[in-house]
Design an enzyme around this catalytic site. Structure first.
Site: not given
Ligand code: RIB
Length: 287
Positions: A13, A40-41, A183, A209, A240, A270
Site C-alpha cells: 500500500d 485484501k488477501g 459491506n 458488514t 479485512d 484494527s
Molecule cells: O481492504 C484494504 C486493502 O484494499 C488495502 O490494504 C489495499 O491493499 C486494498 O487492496
C-alpha cells in the site's frame, strides 16, 4: 484444528494522508506519505494469523523488492507462505490509497495478483482437507473464484467469499459458498437495493458488514450484531480484519452470532492504528 486457507491478493500500500482532496486538474499539498503491506488477501490472512496458528496463504508476488517485503511480512505475522508463488519479470501488486477525513479511497494495480490463476491454485488445495475454511476476495481473477468454489464443494471444504471490491457475481457462486460478506455498498450493488430480501433468502450465509454499527445476518429473523466504537485513526483494513477474525471464530465452531461478535470486536481494534495491518489485534487483546 482445521486450517484457514486465504486465497487472494498481496500488495504494498502506498498511502497519502491529506487534509485537502484535489479537484480534477488541481494540485494540493499532502500531509504525509507511508508504505506498508496490504492487499485484501494478505490483510485477511494476517488478521486470522494473529488469532490462529493454522493460517495459510495462496497468492503471488513479483520478483521485486516489494515481493520480498510482502513475503517476509506474512511470515513475521504467523502466516504460512509455502504456497505463495513468485512470478518472474512481474511487479508485485500495489494499492494507491488516499486517506482523507477518516476515510480512504483506493486504486489497486493487481500486477502479480493477476497470476493467482486456477492452474496455480487448484493443485495446492490438495494439501488441505474437508472442513478447512477457504477465504477469498475479489482482487484475484474471477475464474479462480469459480474453480475454487467448485473444488471446495466436491471436497467438502467451506468457502467464505468477501466480494470486495464489487464486481458482478454469478448467482451460482452465491448459492455454493458458505458465507458471503459484502459491506453495505457492495450488498446494495450485488442485490440491487433488495438487501433485506437477500438476507432472508440466504440465512446464516449472507453477512452484511456496516462498519462501526456492526453486521447483519438472517436467522429466523434479521439479526444486527452491534459493533464496538473505538477512536478512529485509519479504517483501511477494518473489513479485512472482520473477515479474518470471522474465519477463525467459525473454524473454532462458534455460533454465527458469536463469530460475528468476535469479528466486530477485532475490526474495532484494527481502526486504532495507521495502515491496513497496523492495529490488527492478537487473541490476548480480544480476551
Ligand atoms: O481492504 C484494504 C486493502 O484494499 C488495502 O490494504 C489495499 O491493499 C486494498 O487492496
Amino acid at each position: 484444528m482445521g486450517n484457514i486457507v486465504v486465497i487472494g491478493s498481496a500488495s504494498i500500500d502506498l498511502v497519502v494522508k491529506t487534509d485537502i482532496l484535489p479537484n480534477v486538474g488541481e494540485t494540493v499539498m499532502g500531509e504525509s506519505f507511508f508504505t506498508n503491506p496490504g492487499g485484501k488477501g494478505a490483510n485477511q490472512a494476517v488478521a486470522a494469523a494473529h488469532l490462529s496458528d493454522h493460517v495459510y496463504m495462496i497468492g503471488a508476488v513479483g520478483d521485486d523488492d516489494n515481493g520480498q517485503q510482502i513475503l517476509s511480512n506474512l511470515k513475521k505475522n504467523n502466516v504460512n507462505t509455502k504456497y505463495m508463488d513468485i512470478i518472474e519479470n512481474e511487479a508485485s501488486g500495489t494499492a494507491h490509497i488516499t486517506l482523507f477525513e477518516d476515510d480512504n479511497r483506493i486504486v489497486v494495480v493487481p500486477a502479480a495478483n493477476n497470476y493467482v490463476t486456477p492452474d496455480k491454485v487448484i493443485p495446492k488445495l490438495e494439501f488441505f482437507a474437508a472442513g478447512d475454511i477457504i477465504v477469498m476476495q475479489h482482487e484475484i481473477p474471477e475464474e479462480t473464484i469459480k474453480k475454487v468454489v467448485e473444488y471446495a464443494q466436491k471436497h467438502e471444504m467451506r468457502v467464505m467469499l468477501n466480494p470486495a471490491p464489487f464486481r458482478p457475481l454469478d448467482k451460482e457462486i452465491i448459492e455454493k459458498v458458505n458465507w458471503l460478506t459484502p459491506n453495505e455498498s457492495e450488498s446494495e450493488l450485488l442485490f440491487e437495493n433488495e438487501v433485506d430480501k437477500a438476507l432472508m433468502m440466504y440465512p446464516e450465509k449472507l453477512i452484511v458488514t456496516k462498519g462501526a454499527a456492526g453486521a447483519l445476518f438472517y436467522s429466523d429473523s434479521q439479526q444486527l450484531v452491534k459493533g464496538y466504537k473505538k477512536e478512529v485513526v485509519d479504517t483501511t483494513g477494518a473489513g479485512d480484519t472482520f473477515n479474518g477474525a470471522l474465519a477463525v471464530a467459525l473454524i473454532e465452531n462458534k455460533s454465527l452470532e458469536e463469530a460475528v461478535n468476535f469479528a466486530n470486536l477485532a475490526a474495532s481494534f484494527s481502526v486504532t492504528g495507521l495502515g491496513a495491518q497496523g492495529a490488527m489485534p492478537y487473541r490476548k487483546e480480544l480476551d
